[in-house]
Design an enzyme around this catalytic site. Structure first.
Site, short mmCIF file in Angstrom:
data_model
loop_
_atom_site.label_atom_id
_atom_site.label_comp_id
_atom_site.label_asym_id
_atom_site.label_seq_id
_atom_site.Cartn_x
_atom_site.Cartn_y
_atom_site.Cartn_z
N CYS A 1 -27.46 37.03 20.74
CA CYS A 1 -27.97 36.46 19.58
C CYS A 1 -29.71 36.32 19.71
O CYS A 1 -30.33 37.34 19.71
CB CYS A 1 -27.40 35.17 19.25
SG CYS A 1 -27.95 34.45 17.62
N HIS B 1 -21.36 35.66 19.48
CA HIS B 1 -21.02 34.49 20.34
C HIS B 1 -19.70 34.51 20.86
O HIS B 1 -18.76 34.99 20.04
CB HIS B 1 -21.34 33.26 19.62
CG HIS B 1 -23.01 32.91 19.59
ND1 HIS B 1 -23.79 32.70 20.73
CD2 HIS B 1 -23.74 33.01 18.43
CE1 HIS B 1 -25.03 32.45 20.16
NE2 HIS B 1 -25.00 32.65 18.84
#
Length: 492
Positions: A331, A434
């Site tokens: 991310c 994630h």
């Protein structure tokens, strides 16, 4: 609606753990239960099936209860940005950024409406709610605007348990002081005290328990022994206390503890691997020579990137990668590995264009519109065709640069090119996904690359996903807590 309230004398008393344990205990007894936390401040978030954000701890509590996580279980999530501001998430959707001093003036009424609506919705679906407070219910300077402790207990007329962490010292004073600062109608709801994280011989504690019960008129419902970290920490302060249980694992992985690190629950599956030692490394520390370096998610990518550059950690990672070391960015960490990050609107505080580490050919623009969604994809690397699930939460949009880049030098990590890249040597990895290590076969295949570089035998890849291991952890937690906790005064 029926409810139990769990509050604590302090932060980190163990409220989240006790709440999860009660959810699993009652679920095993046949109750249809759900967790609830009116307002949470955390950078560990989860994305529900309909794309809403909620605290990751409440998602774990929902899994403990055997139900699907929904945003109503955590209607207000505050994600601090480190500059006295927080992003406000109400019922799963971002409402923008607000200064701490203005939050309650702007959002208190809206927040309470969201809490009431969520409680009504959950009350229609479940037999009982297990509600968790935040911090302490006796912060006298904050009580008038507290959205998550005794205001909710009074609203639900919920029997309440007060949890105290005895390992920190001063436990009896914490209990007595907290009760003294509660209003009479609030104190009347407290049906018991739980002493948590006890080490030692129970008989030595008995005189103190007897005195506390006589002094307060409230029974001690349980003394929970200290348990190794079973529950995901809610903020990065917990990482300062977290130490790897395996200082000499076959594989050493360093996670850079960015100042605004988010979703470090991504690494719980790595820590569960008996052959892996995970170390959380300050940007000011020496990088050393681990088998892999991970740049995690961050709430504010650009300030954390600039800190890496100021401390010399950025250059250390570049040199490490140039020497053949394995680097993975997730991310915000993925964005940092790119060529450039632009924030034309100053969403993260300072408008401008900022050079990244230049290890992956992507350019990122920070935008006001957030992407939050669950994903199911298929891997291209380190092994083709592995099913991978996870979720995205990011405000940046990243574009793969093709000009001046060898098209064979980098490949899509998954069957969706927008989710990540890997270089041809499989040394530099980046992804928006994630929960990637939750996928057991993918995690093992990635670890086996590191093992092969060390000349170690590969681990079997036909393993279950981490959610099955998490189920075992939650069962173990519930069994241990149930052995030491009397719930009958709360259920009667």
């Amino acid at each position: 609606m029926k409810a139990i309230m769990v509050v604590g004398t302090t932060s980190h008393a163990g409220k989240s753990l006790i709440t999860a344990a009660i959810c699993r205990i009652l679920s095993r007894r046949g109750w249809r239960v759900a967790p609830f936390k009116g307002q949470n401040m955390a950078l560990n978030a989860y994305v529900t099936a309909n794309g809403g954000e909620m605290g990751y701890a409440q998602a774990v509590q929902a899994w403990a209860a055997g139900v699907v996580p929904w945003v109503e279980m955590n209607p207000i999530l505050l994600k601090p940005q480190g500059d006295m501001t927080s992003q406000v998430i109400i019922k799963g959707k971002s409402m923008g950024r607000v200064n701490a001093a203005d939050y309650y003036e702007q959002y208190f009424d809206m927040g309470w409406r969201a809490i009431e609506e969520s409680l009504q919705h959950l009350g229609n679906e479940y037999d009982l709610l297990v509600c968790e407070g935040a911090g302490s219910p006796a912060e006298i300077n904050l009580k008038h605007r507290d959205l998550t402790n005794m205001r909710i207990a009074k609203h639900l007329n919920a029997p309440t348990v007060l949890v105290v962490d005895i390992e920190r010292g001063g436990a009896f004073a914490h209990v007595v002081g907290t009760l003294e600062l509660l209003e009479p109608e609030e104190r009347a709801l407290v049906k018991g005290v739980v002493i948590n994280k006890f080490r030692g011989q129970r008989s030595l504690l008995e005189p103190g328990i007897k005195w506390l019960e006589e002094r307060t008129g409230i029974p001690v419902l349980g003394v929970i022994p200290y348990m190794e970290e079973l529950f995901p920490a809610e903020d990065s302060l917990d990482l300062l206390e977290r130490k790897s249980h395996k200082s000499q694992g076959d594989i050493q992985i360093s996670v850079v503890r960015l100042p605004r690190i988010s979703n470090f629950t991504d690494f719980d599956p790595l820590e569960s691997e008996s052959s892996v030692s995970v170390k959380y490394l300050s940007p000011k520390q020496d990088l050393g020579h681990p088998d892999a370096v991970i740049l995690p998610g961050t709430k504010t990518t650009i300030p954390d990137l600039m800190l890496l550059q100021r401390t010399g950690m950025a250059e250390a990672i570049q040199n490490y990668a140039a020497a053949g070391g394995t680097v993975l960015g997730i991310c915000g960490g993925y964005q940092i590995l790119g060529q450039m990050i632009a924030d034309p609107e100053g969403i993260e505080g300072q408008a401008g264009r900022f050079p990244g580490l230049g290890l992956l050919p992507i350019k990122t623009v920070i935008t006001g519109q957030k992407i939050a969604r669950q994903r199911q994809v298929s891997s291209n690397f380190p092994q083709i065709g592995l099913p991978v699930t996870g979720f995205e939460i990011h405000q940046g949009r990243s574009r793969v640069e093709t000009q001046g880049v060898d098209p064979q030098a980098y490949q899509p990590l998954f069957d969706d090119v927008n989710l990540g890249l890997v270089d041809k040597c499989q040394s530099v990895w980046g992804t928006y996904l994630h929960g990637i290590f939750d996928n057991g076969p993918w995690r093992r295949a990635w670890l086996n690359r590191l093992r092969q570089q060390r000349g170690l035998k590969s681990l079997p890849t036909g393993v279950a996903n981490y959610r099955e291991q998490r189920e075992q952890i939650l069962d173990s937690l519930a069994t241990q807590v149930e052995r030491h906790l009397d719930l009958s005064p709360l259920l009667s």
